[in-house]
Design a protein around this motif. Structure first.
Motif, short mmCIF file in Angstrom:
data_model
loop_
_atom_site.label_atom_id
_atom_site.label_comp_id
_atom_site.label_asym_id
_atom_site.label_seq_id
_atom_site.Cartn_x
_atom_site.Cartn_y
_atom_site.Cartn_z
N ALA A 167 0.85 -1.20 0.00
CA ALA A 167 0.00 0.00 0.00
C ALA A 167 0.88 1.25 0.00
O ALA A 167 1.82 1.36 0.80
CB ALA A 167 -0.91 0.00 1.22
N LYS A 168 0.58 2.16 -0.91
CA LYS A 168 1.35 3.40 -1.02
C LYS A 168 0.59 4.60 -0.45
O LYS A 168 1.20 5.56 0.02
CB LYS A 168 1.71 3.65 -2.48
CG LYS A 168 2.63 2.60 -3.07
CD LYS A 168 2.94 2.88 -4.52
CE LYS A 168 3.87 1.81 -5.10
NZ LYS A 168 4.14 2.06 -6.55
N GLU A 169 -0.72 4.53 -0.55
CA GLU A 169 -1.55 5.63 -0.04
C GLU A 169 -2.38 5.13 1.14
O GLU A 169 -3.20 4.23 0.98
CB GLU A 169 -2.48 6.16 -1.15
CG GLU A 169 -1.75 6.75 -2.34
CD GLU A 169 -1.07 8.05 -2.00
OE1 GLU A 169 -1.47 8.69 -1.00
OE2 GLU A 169 -0.14 8.44 -2.72
N HIS A 170 -2.15 5.70 2.31
CA HIS A 170 -2.86 5.28 3.53
C HIS A 170 -3.90 6.35 3.86
O HIS A 170 -3.68 7.20 4.73
CB HIS A 170 -1.87 5.07 4.67
CG HIS A 170 -0.81 4.05 4.35
ND1 HIS A 170 -1.00 2.70 4.56
CD2 HIS A 170 0.42 4.17 3.79
CE1 HIS A 170 0.07 2.03 4.18
NE2 HIS A 170 0.95 2.90 3.70
N TYR A 171 -5.02 6.28 3.16
CA TYR A 171 -6.03 7.35 3.23
C TYR A 171 -6.56 7.58 4.63
O TYR A 171 -6.60 8.72 5.11
CB TYR A 171 -7.19 7.02 2.28
CG TYR A 171 -6.78 6.73 0.88
CD1 TYR A 171 -6.08 7.66 0.11
CD2 TYR A 171 -7.08 5.50 0.28
CE1 TYR A 171 -5.70 7.39 -1.19
CE2 TYR A 171 -6.70 5.22 -1.02
CZ TYR A 171 -6.01 6.16 -1.76
OH TYR A 171 -5.63 5.88 -3.04
#
Length: 200
Positions: A167-171
């Motif tokens: 995961a690159k974006e941890h919203y």
């Protein structure tokens, strides 16, 4: 007759679109709600008014995508508990009409070693419809204020359901950090990936 059919079909599409776009918009106040937990006790959102934020997670132990996120969500809930954040896991009764989860069966599936996790059952899907939740898992980050809770982020947890380490974006994490630091959330909504909530 054909004109009437076209008009009726147009109204159907309009109403379907309105339903699909229903629920709370980011920035709006969230109404209080009450559901039963796995101990068959009534719990309401208002009980957590002293928290800095509440994350409402629509999830299901029957959904493969939700299972992939179980560990991540439990880690987030534990990590942010000391910072005044409470996680509420709401089961929107997926498949209840076909012998799905009840309070007892849901309780049996919960890891009892995680004592501070709050699981609630949305029997009639009133709360999931109120929020406009369409999938499991789907999260709604609520910020507490003097007059109630306001929605600050909704949607996906991160950008990789299959592999946590990729995961690159941890919203959700980024939104939580922004709320707790008093900063503006840069991403306020992301389409969730998961199992569709069957409405009934």
């Amino acid at each position: 007759m054909k004109r009437l059919y076209i008009l009726a079909f147009g109204l159907f599409l309009t109403s379907s679109l309105a339903f699909a776009q229903g629920g709370y918009k980011v920035g709006t106040k969230v109404a209080d709600f009450t559901l039963k937990n796995t101990q068959d006790q009534q719990m309401s959102l208002g009980q957590f008014k002293d928290s800095k934020a509440v994350v409402v997670v629509f999830t299901s132990k029957n959904c493969p995508y939700a299972k992939l996120y179980d560990g991540r969500l439990q880690t987030l809930a534990t990590t942010y508990a000391d910072r005044g954040v409470r996680f509420l896991f709401v089961n929107p009764a997926i498949g209840l009409e076909e012998g799905g989860d009840t309070i007892k069966t849901m309780a049996d599936k919960i890891d009892t070693s995680i004592s501070d996790m709050t699981y609630l059952l949305d029997y009639q899907q009133k709360v999931s419809k109120q929020f406009g939740a369409v999938k499991t898992p789907e999260v709604f980050l609520l910020q507490s204020s003097a007059d109630g809770f306001y929605l600050r982020y909704k949607g996906a947890i991160d950008d990789n359901p299959q592999v946590e380490t990729l995961a690159k974006e941890h919203y959700l994490k980024n939104a939580l950090d922004a709320v707790l630091a008093g900063r503006t959330i840069t991403t306020t909504e992301r389409r969730p990936t998961g199992c569709m909530i069957k409405k009934f």
